[in-house]
Structure formats: C-alpha cells, structure tokens
Design an enzyme around this catalytic site. Structure first.
Site, mmCIF file in Angstrom:
data_model
loop_
_atom_site.group_PDB
_atom_site.id
_atom_site.type_symbol
_atom_site.label_atom_id
_atom_site.label_comp_id
_atom_site.label_asym_id
_atom_site.label_seq_id
_atom_site.Cartn_x
_atom_site.Cartn_y
_atom_site.Cartn_z
ATOM 1 N N ASN A 57 27.906 50.456 41.427
ATOM 2 C CA ASN A 57 28.530 49.300 40.778
ATOM 3 C C ASN A 57 27.763 48.052 41.201
ATOM 4 O O ASN A 57 27.892 47.591 42.331
ATOM 5 C CB ASN A 57 30.000 49.210 41.229
ATOM 6 C CG ASN A 57 30.689 47.972 40.690
ATOM 7 O OD1 ASN A 57 30.172 47.289 39.803
ATOM 8 N ND2 ASN A 57 31.859 47.672 41.238
ATOM 9 N N TRP A 58 26.961 47.534 40.272
ATOM 10 C CA TRP A 58 26.086 46.397 40.624
ATOM 11 C C TRP A 58 26.850 45.075 40.651
ATOM 12 O O TRP A 58 26.299 44.053 41.066
ATOM 13 C CB TRP A 58 24.924 46.305 39.628
ATOM 14 C CG TRP A 58 23.907 47.395 39.755
ATOM 15 C CD1 TRP A 58 23.980 48.531 40.544
ATOM 16 C CD2 TRP A 58 22.630 47.454 39.099
ATOM 17 N NE1 TRP A 58 22.840 49.283 40.386
ATOM 18 C CE2 TRP A 58 21.995 48.651 39.506
ATOM 19 C CE3 TRP A 58 21.983 46.616 38.193
ATOM 20 C CZ2 TRP A 58 20.728 49.022 39.042
ATOM 21 C CZ3 TRP A 58 20.721 46.986 37.729
ATOM 22 C CH2 TRP A 58 20.102 48.172 38.163
ATOM 23 N N LYS A 59 28.060 45.048 40.155
ATOM 24 C CA LYS A 59 28.874 43.817 40.151
ATOM 25 C C LYS A 59 28.083 42.670 39.501
ATOM 26 O O LYS A 59 27.298 42.897 38.598
ATOM 27 C CB LYS A 59 29.336 43.477 41.566
ATOM 28 C CG LYS A 59 29.946 44.685 42.288
ATOM 29 C CD LYS A 59 30.613 44.328 43.571
ATOM 30 C CE LYS A 59 31.093 45.608 44.255
ATOM 31 N NZ LYS A 59 31.921 45.372 45.410
ATOM 32 N N HIS A 106 38.826 48.205 38.923
ATOM 33 C CA HIS A 106 38.221 47.878 40.223
ATOM 34 C C HIS A 106 39.088 46.856 40.952
ATOM 35 O O HIS A 106 39.638 45.944 40.328
ATOM 36 C CB HIS A 106 36.799 47.348 40.023
ATOM 37 C CG HIS A 106 36.048 47.293 41.308
ATOM 38 N ND1 HIS A 106 36.190 46.255 42.199
ATOM 39 C CD2 HIS A 106 35.183 48.178 41.882
ATOM 40 C CE1 HIS A 106 35.428 46.496 43.267
ATOM 41 N NE2 HIS A 106 34.807 47.653 43.091
ATOM 42 N N GLU A 122 38.398 44.332 42.643
ATOM 43 C CA GLU A 122 38.020 42.927 42.442
ATOM 44 C C GLU A 122 38.573 42.401 41.126
ATOM 45 O O GLU A 122 38.964 41.233 41.024
ATOM 46 C CB GLU A 122 36.488 42.788 42.505
ATOM 47 C CG GLU A 122 35.988 42.939 43.941
ATOM 48 C CD GLU A 122 34.582 43.484 44.068
ATOM 49 O OE1 GLU A 122 33.828 43.462 43.079
ATOM 50 O OE2 GLU A 122 34.247 43.951 45.177
ATOM 51 N N GLU A 172 39.440 53.994 46.168
ATOM 52 C CA GLU A 172 38.743 52.941 46.901
ATOM 53 C C GLU A 172 39.750 52.135 47.723
ATOM 54 O O GLU A 172 40.369 51.199 47.209
ATOM 55 C CB GLU A 172 38.031 51.997 45.934
ATOM 56 C CG GLU A 172 36.980 52.662 45.085
ATOM 57 C CD GLU A 172 35.903 51.676 44.666
ATOM 58 O OE1 GLU A 172 34.751 51.895 45.037
ATOM 59 O OE2 GLU A 172 36.228 50.673 44.002
ATOM 60 N N GLY A 179 33.199 46.485 50.629
ATOM 61 C CA GLY A 179 32.355 45.345 50.987
ATOM 62 C C GLY A 179 32.606 44.822 52.385
ATOM 63 O O GLY A 179 32.114 43.758 52.756
ATOM 64 N N SER A 187 32.187 50.970 51.301
ATOM 65 C CA SER A 187 31.145 50.899 52.335
ATOM 66 C C SER A 187 30.445 52.234 52.567
ATOM 67 O O SER A 187 30.120 52.569 53.716
ATOM 68 C CB SER A 187 31.725 50.335 53.632
ATOM 69 O OG SER A 187 32.206 49.022 53.417
ATOM 70 N N GLY A 239 28.972 50.138 46.080
ATOM 71 C CA GLY A 239 28.738 48.734 45.751
ATOM 72 C C GLY A 239 27.429 48.261 46.369
ATOM 73 O O GLY A 239 26.342 48.488 45.839
ATOM 74 N N GLY A 240 27.528 47.609 47.527
ATOM 75 C CA GLY A 240 26.378 46.972 48.171
ATOM 76 C C GLY A 240 25.134 47.855 48.244
ATOM 77 O O GLY A 240 24.022 47.408 47.915
HETATM 78 C C1 PEP Z 1 32.822 48.898 45.253
HETATM 79 O O1 PEP Z 1 32.651 47.735 44.938
HETATM 80 O O2 PEP Z 1 33.345 49.701 44.459
HETATM 81 C C2 PEP Z 1 32.401 49.312 46.589
HETATM 82 C C3 PEP Z 1 32.739 50.493 47.018
HETATM 83 O O3 PEP Z 1 31.669 48.401 47.295
HETATM 84 P P1 PEP Z 1 30.944 48.636 48.721
HETATM 85 O O4 PEP Z 1 30.210 49.960 48.627
HETATM 86 O O5 PEP Z 1 30.027 47.490 48.889
HETATM 87 O O6 PEP Z 1 32.037 48.700 49.736
#
Ligand code: PEP
Length: 252
Positions: free
Chosen positions: A9-11, A97, A99, A169, A175, A215, A236-237
């Site tokens: 997920n590049w956000k 998600h 966010e 999640e 994050g 994470s 994500g990251g």
């Molecule tokens: C996400 O945004 O779905 C996510 C899991 O982010 P991260 O891996 O950065 O925790």
C-alpha cells in the site's frame, strides 16, 4: 487452495517518475523469484495507476486501487468510481484502511456500500479491519474484529467471498514499528477463520486469504508468514523500497 498474497500500500507517496522507478526496481528484484500460488500487488495513488498498469504489463505485479466510491457516478467531487477503475484495467480495490476510517470518516455503513458496489462490479476487495490499542488493552479485540466483519461483510452471499481478501491490521501496529507477534497474528487469524466458519461454513473459511498488516519488515516477515492462518501481508512503509518489499515477497 487459498492464495498467498503480498500487497504494498503506497498510500500518498511517489510522483509519476518515482512510480516508474520503483516498479522498474521491483521488476528487477523479483525477476528470478518463483511465485507459485502467490499474488504480488501494489497500490499506487489514483493518478499513477494507469502508468503503473502499463509498466507492469509483462510481469507478475498486479496494480490495485487504494479506495473507491460506492456511487456509480455523479456529484461526488474528488471521488473515483468502480466504472472508472474498470475502464483502466483495475480489478482489485483496498477498502476500509484504518487511515481512511480515521481521517476520512469511513464507517461500517459507508464501507458496506463500497464493498457491495465493488462486488457488484466484479472487483476483488482487500478489506481492512483491526482493533485500536485501547481495545487490545481492554481485551476487547476479538469482539471489535468480529463486529467489524459482521457489520460490513456478513450480509454478503457466500459466493461473494471468492472475491474477498481479508487484511487484519491492528491499528496500533500500523506505521508505528510495533508489530503484533507472530503468535498474536496467528491467534487473531484463527479467530477470524472460525468466525467465518460459524457464519458460513468451514470450506468457505478455509478458502479465504487472510493477510496481516502492521509494520511487516524484511526481518519479521518470515516468522509472521510461517503461521498456518497467515496467508501474506499488507505492507505500508516497507513497500516503498524495492529491496525491502521484494525481501518480504521472498519470505512468503
Ligand atoms: C498499512 O498501511 O496497511 C501498513 C500495514 O503500514 P505499515 O506496514 O507501514 O505499518
């Protein structure tokens, strides 16, 4: 047999040039990798979807959207419909998600409409859900997860679940650098599968891919993915770096 899936997920990251460069690097990193029964997914921003689709035409990477509106068309400034996504070749969408729930007021009600629209338009849906830190600390996390599933997905006919991918999640792990332990992930994924089995049946529950998100990094992916009810991850990251994302793909 259910699929393994690693989805990035590049956000709200990456310009057009950065999108092209990251896909090129990922393509190189994944060239020699054997990916039997595994889907590798990236979710760039809306404006870069079409370019990303072009640049992944000859490789295994699938391009999906990060969100979608539930209406067919109309006066919804700034929104994107299922029809628009279909017209450029997007067939999968991330919905729910944390966010989007936190910053854009997405609720179980609006998500139900979005999921229904996505299914009606033959999309695969990566449906995200998970408890907040306060829920885990008060040991209410199983209840919260069950309610999120029931409120949004449990009016769907069994047949729709061939297009549903679940992404558990825990919000406290997104994050933050805090990961649920592999055992915590497995415990919740088994609970989710049992909840599906009770509502529908064991065969359906066994067929649904359940991803863990929060994470996931190259140094913890293998342990998390080794658990029997963890079928991959939503990343994500670490999906923004070709070396890290490909290392996570290789861990599946
Ligand atoms: C996400 O945004 O779905 C996510 C899991 O982010 P991260 O891996 O950065 O925790």
């Amino acid at each position: 047999m259910r699929k393994n899936i690693v989805a990035g997920n590049w956000k709200m990251n990456n310009s057009l040039d950065q999108t092209k460069a990251l896909i090129e690097d990922l393509t190189t990193e994944l060239k020699e990798v054997q990916l039997a029964n595994t889907r590798v997914i990236i979710a760039p921003s809306f404006v870069n979807l079409q370019q990303a689709i072009q640049n992944t035409e000859n490789n295994v990477i699938e391009v999906v959207a990060q969100n979608m509106h539930y209406a067919k068309s109309g006066a919804y400034t700034g929104e994107v419909s299922a029809e628009m996504l279909t017209s450029i070749g997007v067939k999968t969408v991330i919905l729910g998600h944390s966010e989007r729930r936190a910053y854009f007021n997405e609720t179980d009600e609006s998500l139900t409409e979005k999921v229904n629209t996505a299914i009606a338009n033959n999309f695969d849906v990566i449906f995200c859900f998970g408890e907040q830190l306060k829920d885990r600390e008060s040991e209410n996390h199983f209840n919260i997860v069950e309610v999120q599933l029931k409120n949004v997905l449990f009016e769907l006919p069994a047949d729709a679940f061939k297009n549903i991918i679940l992404a558990y999640e825990p919000v406290w792990a997104i994050g933050t650098g805090k990961t649920a332990s592999a055992d915590q992930a497995q415990e919740m994924h088994l609970f989710i599968r049992n909840t599906l089995s009770k509502k529908y049946d064991a065969k359906l529950a066994e067929s649904v891919s359940i991803l863990y998100g929060g994470s996931v990094k190259p140094n913890n992916a293998e342990e998390i993915f080794s658990k029997p009810d963890v079928d991959g991850g939503l990343i994500g990251g670490a999906s923004l770096k070709a070396k890290d994302f490909s290392a996570i793909v290789k861990a599946i």
